[in-house]
Design an enzyme around this catalytic site. Structure first.
Site, PDB file in Angstrom:
ATOM      1  N   ALA A 152       0.832  -1.216   0.000  1.00 27.41           N
ATOM      2  CA  ALA A 152       0.000   0.000   0.000  1.00 27.41           C
ATOM      3  C   ALA A 152       0.858   1.255   0.000  1.00 27.41           C
ATOM      4  O   ALA A 152       0.620   2.180  -0.793  1.00 27.41           O
ATOM      5  CB  ALA A 152      -0.924  -0.009   1.220  1.00 27.41           C
ATOM      6  N   GLU A 153       1.876   1.310   0.860  1.00 24.95           N
ATOM      7  CA  GLU A 153       2.704   2.512   0.925  1.00 24.95           C
ATOM      8  C   GLU A 153       3.501   2.707  -0.365  1.00 24.95           C
ATOM      9  O   GLU A 153       3.684   3.827  -0.824  1.00 24.95           O
ATOM     10  CB  GLU A 153       3.633   2.498   2.133  1.00 24.95           C
ATOM     11  CG  GLU A 153       4.396   3.802   2.252  1.00 24.95           C
ATOM     12  CD  GLU A 153       4.835   4.164   3.652  1.00 24.95           C
ATOM     13  OE1 GLU A 153       5.522   5.193   3.780  1.00 24.95           O
ATOM     14  OE2 GLU A 153       4.482   3.459   4.611  1.00 24.95           O
ATOM     15  N   THR A 154       3.945   1.619  -0.958  1.00 24.29           N
ATOM     16  CA  THR A 154       4.672   1.716  -2.226  1.00 24.29           C
ATOM     17  C   THR A 154       3.785   2.334  -3.302  1.00 24.29           C
ATOM     18  O   THR A 154       4.180   3.291  -3.967  1.00 24.29           O
ATOM     19  CB  THR A 154       5.163   0.321  -2.671  1.00 24.29           C
ATOM     20  OG1 THR A 154       6.065  -0.193  -1.688  1.00 24.29           O
ATOM     21  CG2 THR A 154       5.855   0.390  -4.024  1.00 24.29           C
TER      22      THR A 154
END
Length: 162
Positions: A74-76
């Site tokens: 998700a953060e990527t």
């Protein structure tokens, strides 16, 4: 895992970074952690970022996809969207990540799709929906990134990465 692939970027964005001498696909890869986890970014624009990650190798002791692995995916994806929104004059820095895990996955590939909730001058917020191969929602995440101006030391890092 870790093999090279080509990310689809809008031509306008590729041209903007190429004029600065930056290899955009290399710059906006999943990075070292993402590579170790098998993350592949399939499509990337400020409007939509799509990536995949294998469950195998990213599980917790019970054999289920690790919640932290979903958070990394998700953060990527949200960071890539934020960076593309900010453009070549901004650096995106994650300041808040929230993940809700809906169901366990034991095998296969999960797919994340990041779409913008807010794109401003100083912050960008993306919702990331992660699904399994049956298109069932595994995780819903929200990432907010601070968009700060590129400084001289940032320019050197960007050129070195490209």
């Amino acid at each position: 895992m870790g093999e090279q692939h080509t990310v689809k970027f809008p031509q306008k964005v590729i041209d903007e970074y190429a004029s600065l001498g930056v290899d955009l696909p290399a710059l906006f890869s999943a990075g070292h952690l993402g590579t170790r986890m098998g993350i592949e970014i399939k499509e990337a624009s400020a409007d939509r970022v799509v990536g995949t990650m294998p469950v195998e190798g990213n599980t917790q002791p019970y054999g289920l996809l690790h919640g932290g692995a979903s958070a990394v995916l998700a953060e990527t994806l949200g960071s890539v969207g934020s960076m593309l929104h900010g453009g070549s004059t901004k650096i995106a820095v994650g300041v808040d990540l929230n993940c809700t895990h809906h169901r366990g996955v034991r095998s296969g590939l999960v797919t994340g799709v990041a779409t913008p909730l807010h794109r401003g001058r100083s912050t960008a917020t993306y919702e990331i929906v992660i699904t399994d191969e049956q298109d069932k929602r595994v995780c819903t995440a929200r990432l907010t990134c601070l968009l700060r101006d590129v400084g001289p030391s940032d320019e050197e890092r960007v050129r070195a990465a490209g």
